[in-house]
Design a protein around this motif. Structure first.
Motif, PDB file in Angstrom:
ATOM      1  N   GLN A  64       0.826  -1.206   0.000  1.00  0.00           N
ATOM      2  CA  GLN A  64       0.000   0.000   0.000  1.00  0.00           C
ATOM      3  C   GLN A  64       0.861   1.257   0.000  1.00  0.00           C
ATOM      4  O   GLN A  64       0.533   2.234  -0.680  1.00  0.00           O
ATOM      5  CB  GLN A  64      -0.929  -0.003   1.213  1.00  0.00           C
ATOM      6  CG  GLN A  64      -2.031  -1.059   1.139  1.00  0.00           C
ATOM      7  CD  GLN A  64      -2.857  -1.125   2.403  1.00  0.00           C
ATOM      8  OE1 GLN A  64      -2.395  -0.751   3.480  1.00  0.00           O
ATOM      9  NE2 GLN A  64      -4.083  -1.611   2.298  1.00  0.00           N
ATOM     10  N   ASN A  68       0.886   4.177  -2.951  1.00  0.00           N
ATOM     11  CA  ASN A  68       0.551   5.564  -2.655  1.00  0.00           C
ATOM     12  C   ASN A  68       1.768   6.484  -2.583  1.00  0.00           C
ATOM     13  O   ASN A  68       1.643   7.645  -2.199  1.00  0.00           O
ATOM     14  CB  ASN A  68      -0.198   5.638  -1.310  1.00  0.00           C
ATOM     15  CG  ASN A  68      -1.488   4.843  -1.341  1.00  0.00           C
ATOM     16  OD1 ASN A  68      -2.186   4.817  -2.351  1.00  0.00           O
ATOM     17  ND2 ASN A  68      -1.818   4.200  -0.228  1.00  0.00           N
ATOM     18  N   THR A 190       3.484  12.848   1.885  1.00  0.00           N
ATOM     19  CA  THR A 190       3.018  12.918   0.501  1.00  0.00           C
ATOM     20  C   THR A 190       2.287  14.232   0.245  1.00  0.00           C
ATOM     21  O   THR A 190       2.480  14.873  -0.780  1.00  0.00           O
ATOM     22  CB  THR A 190       2.080  11.740   0.201  1.00  0.00           C
ATOM     23  OG1 THR A 190       2.787  10.514   0.395  1.00  0.00           O
ATOM     24  CG2 THR A 190       1.587  11.794  -1.240  1.00  0.00           C
TER      25      THR A 190
END
Length: 208
Positions: A64, A68, A190
């Protein structure tokens, strides 16, 4: 003479009973030793299954995180599609592995686990609304699960709930909180990178 024969038979009976008792005790000891050996293997099995369960969780988190990641966003569409397909394939294969180690709980431990899970779920459901506030709350919960002095204030109410949980559940609660905090940290990084890029693109558009 007759009495002597009676006494002899009684002695023989006592000897026979004594021998059978020793035999039963010896047999009981052997069975107990066998059960002790089995118990060690059962615990080893549970430990191995728990390690596999944790490895599965770790792999899912890593996949994951890769999906991402900023690196995944910054590559060209063709490469991104290929990498996304590979990541999805790995995720599907990981999910085919089912490992479950059940914990034996009494009624009090069962109720405590439900309360702890509900508290974590409530915070996790609202973290996107307030990343910083959500992280602080999760850190306070995590501080309540550690034995050493925590670097942040702990949630004492949550600590009383966790202490009432079974030992294995306490470890799982701590791991889940650690995973949630890591995911929030990665998400915030992010967001900051994307926001910085947005600023850079805005500067370029304005000729700066």
């Amino acid at each position: 003479m007759a009495q002597a024969k009676i006494n002899a038979k009684m002695n023989d009976a006592y000897k026979g009973q004594f021998i059978r008792t020793l035999s039963m005790a010896d047999r009981s000891c052997r069975l107990l030793d066998n059960l002790d050996q089995i118990e060690m293997r059962v615990e080893a099995l549970r430990e191995a299954a728990t390690a596999m369960e944790q490895e599965r969780e770790s792999l899912i988190e890593m996949i994951q995180s890769t999906q991402n990641s900023q690196e995944m966003r910054s590559i060209c569409d063709g490469e991104k599609e290929e990498l996304s397909l590979t990541a999805s394939r790995l995720m599907n294969r990981t999910l085919t592995v089912t490992v479950s180690v059940d914990t034996i709980r009494n009624a009090q431990q069962e109720e405590a686990l439900k309360k702890a899970t509900a508290i974590i779920n409530e915070i996790a459901a609202k973290v996107l609304e307030d990343l910083e506030g959500g992280r602080k709350r999760l850190q306070a919960l995590h501080a309540a699960c550690v034995t050493e002095a925590p670097p942040v204030p702990m949630d004492q109410k949550f600590q009383s709930v966790v202490i009432s949980c079974a030992l294995e559940d306490q470890k799982k609660i701590k791991r889940r909180l650690e995973t949630l905090i890591r995911n929030m940290d990665n998400a915030e990084k992010t967001i900051k990178i994307m926001d910085h890029q947005k600023v850079d693109h805005s500067d370029l558009a304005n000729g700066k």
